[in-house]
Design an enzyme around this catalytic site. Structure first.
Site, PDB file in Angstrom:
ATOM      1  N   HIS A 318      72.507  62.639  -1.598  1.00 11.81           N
ATOM      2  CA  HIS A 318      71.278  62.372  -0.851  1.00 11.81           C
ATOM      3  C   HIS A 318      70.906  60.889  -0.839  1.00 11.81           C
ATOM      4  O   HIS A 318      70.478  60.358   0.199  1.00 11.81           O
ATOM      5  CB  HIS A 318      70.124  63.188  -1.428  1.00 11.81           C
ATOM      6  CG  HIS A 318      70.271  64.656  -1.199  1.00 11.81           C
ATOM      7  ND1 HIS A 318      70.322  65.209   0.059  1.00 11.81           N
ATOM      8  CD2 HIS A 318      70.388  65.703  -2.066  1.00 11.81           C
ATOM      9  CE1 HIS A 318      70.468  66.517  -0.038  1.00 11.81           C
ATOM     10  NE2 HIS A 318      70.504  66.844  -1.316  1.00 11.81           N
ATOM     11  N   HIS A 397      71.002  23.380  43.972  1.00 12.84           N
ATOM     12  CA  HIS A 397      70.431  23.754  42.674  1.00 12.84           C
ATOM     13  C   HIS A 397      71.418  23.408  41.567  1.00 12.84           C
ATOM     14  O   HIS A 397      72.344  24.157  41.278  1.00 12.84           O
ATOM     15  CB  HIS A 397      70.094  25.251  42.647  1.00 12.84           C
ATOM     16  CG  HIS A 397      69.176  25.635  41.518  1.00 12.84           C
ATOM     17  ND1 HIS A 397      69.612  26.133  40.323  1.00 12.84           N
ATOM     18  CD2 HIS A 397      67.809  25.543  41.419  1.00 12.84           C
ATOM     19  CE1 HIS A 397      68.588  26.370  39.531  1.00 12.84           C
ATOM     20  NE2 HIS A 397      67.482  26.020  40.170  1.00 12.84           N
TER      21      HIS A 397
END
Length: 496
Positions: A318, A397
């Site tokens: 666990h 650009h």
């Protein structure tokens, strides 16, 4: 011995909102892709393994998006704790979650049953601190769920595909856990306790549809020396030979057997060559390995997301399961944005090519910025724009360092959104879309010549009175380049 009472009660409503997300995988348990809950409530009675307290547990339907939550109705204010790895506080003898005074222990067998049957949303009421152990497996929880019935909901199930290996290793306990990409949720476990009784065992779950019959009935187990310690320290008050397999790993004297018989209120207890106390018949020769797999499924459910991966766990427990669950949750949180990235295969046939797009949209060269549409539904659209150095805007650009202007990226999203807005009209060529508002614009990654821009637009709200609210995202590969929210109005050309 635990007893089970099954009964149906009216369903409840909760205050959680539903969450919907597109899913690209089959349902965890079958072909349905939607979330699921119970049709009716169902009640179980039993004892807690460690507390020994009698517990009544009621599983109640919950709306989509609610998740799995436990409620301690025996405490003031009846606090609720979400089944989430962030709330795990103890893994010493099972998995315990706690939040705002609500503590619930030994949740793993219930969580595994919910995963195995594809239950996404549920409120579980308890009048005690521990989930009843029942027979030590998930079997009775599965039977309870099936007796109540499973209800499909109108919300997509969230499934996260693990796309790279996630590894966890504990050098002290020699635990090794790995999640690898897979088309199914699969789990493989290996256990090795250096026990001549158990030996080395493997177990595999190839598809969650096998969980009910192959994994669900497998009971928890412990070794006799562990049992003696637990009994001496009054730690398993609800323990019973009917809810656990006890592996005898040493020579046991008649006096010890007599003592154990008194503890468990049996006339006599014996051990035969199989090495199992009281000679309990195993459901499978590798039942202990299968139960460890069950625990892995239950504990990893606390990740909070259904996952698609192959889990390979060597010597899991666990504590390691929870640490691994935390690691998986962190991975998902860190990479969650990738789950929304559309997949683009250049070889796939387009839904709309440039010829069709130019008929639907009023834009023409050099102001048409969508090359093809690869996905289209009532709620979303995905378009593609291939960026080349020959684009007219590169002439002015940053010609020495060409970058696609952000406003052109927004325009490309807007044009893609126009396809979505006009999709449900019988004669889209007779309508135009005019954008009324652009909000929450962010530019996060440069778009350069040679890039392929993936343009995704999704409805935020249903289209009403010609007003279309959309969220747009543009990607280069897996990188988010641009995002924005846009509002458009659909207007018939002859009514301008």
């Amino acid at each position: 011995m635990s007893t089970t009472t099954l009964k149906t009660e009216p369903g409840i409503k909760t205050n959680a909102g539903a969450k919907t997300i597109e899913v690209v995988h089959k349902n965890i348990n079958g072909n349905n892709q939607n979330q699921q809950t119970l049709k009716d409530s169902v009640t179980l009675h039993g004892v807690g393994l460690h507390t020994g307290e009698n517990v009544t547990m009621i599983m109640k339907p919950a709306i989509a998006g609610y998740g799995i939550r436990f409620q301690r109705i025996d405490l003031p204010g009846q606090p609720i704790v979400k089944a989430d790895v962030d709330y795990v506080t103890d893994t010493s003898r099972g998995t315990t979650i706690e939040h705002q005074g609500a503590r619930v222990s030994t949740i793993e067998h219930t969580m595994a049953a919910l995963v195995g049957l594809g239950i996404d949303n549920l409120l579980i009421e308890l009048d005690g601190p521990e989930v009843p152990i029942m027979d030590g497996s998930s079997r009775e929880f599965i039977e309870a769920i099936e007796s109540a019935g499973i209800q499909e909901q109108e919300a997509r199930r969230i499934i996260y595909s693990i796309d790279s290996n996630i590894h966890y290793y504990d050098p002290v306990k020699n635990v090794d856990m790995l999640a690898v990409p897979s088309n199914e949720y699969q789990v493989t476990t290996l256990i090795d306790f250096n026990s001549p009784v158990l030996g080395t065992q493997h177990a595999t779950l190839k598809h969650l549809s096998e969980f009910k019959s192959e994994i669900g009935p497998c009971r928890t187990f412990c070794f006799l020396h562990e049992l003696e310690y637990l009994l001496d320290n009054n730690l398993i008050k609800g323990g019973d030979l009917s809810n656990a397999i006890v592996v005898v790993d040493k020579v046991v004297s008649p006096e010890e057997l007599s003592h154990l018989a008194k503890v468990f209120k049996k006339q006599s207890i014996e051990v035969k060559q199989e090495g199992i106390l009281n000679n309990i018949q195993l459901h499978f020769t590798n039942e202990p390995a299968r139960h460890k797999l069950l625990d892995v499924v239950g504990d990893l459910a606390l990740v909070g997301s259904n996952i698609r991966a192959h889990i390979i766990a060597s010597r899991p427990g666990h504590a390691s399961n929870v640490e691994f669950a935390k690691k998986i949750k962190q991975f998902i949180k860190r990479n969650k944005h990738l789950s929304d990235v559309p997949h683009y295969d250049p070889s796939q046939q387009a839904i709309y090519d440039i010829t069709h797009i130019s008929k639907v949209l009023p834009h023409k060269f050099p102001f048409l910025f969508v090359d093809k549409i690869i996905e289209l539904s009532d709620k979303h659209v995905v378009g593609i724009k291939s960026i080349t150095f020959n684009e007219h805007f590169f002439q002015g650009h940053f010609p020495g360092n060409p970058v696609m202007p952000g406003v052109i990226q927004i325009e490309a999203l807007a044009q893609t959104g126009g396809i979505l807005a006009l999709h449900n009209l019988p004669d889209p060529e007779n309508y135009d879309t005019y954008f009324l508002k652009i909000d929450k614009v962010r530019f996060k990654h440069r778009v350069l010549p040679g890039d392929t821009l993936i343009l995704k637009m999704e409805l935020i709200n249903p289209i009403r009175r010609g007003i279309c609210e959309m969220r747009g995202t543009a990607y280069v590969g897996n990188k988010l380049a641009t995002e924005a929210e846009l509002v458009a109005q659909i207007i018939r050309k002859d009514k301008k």
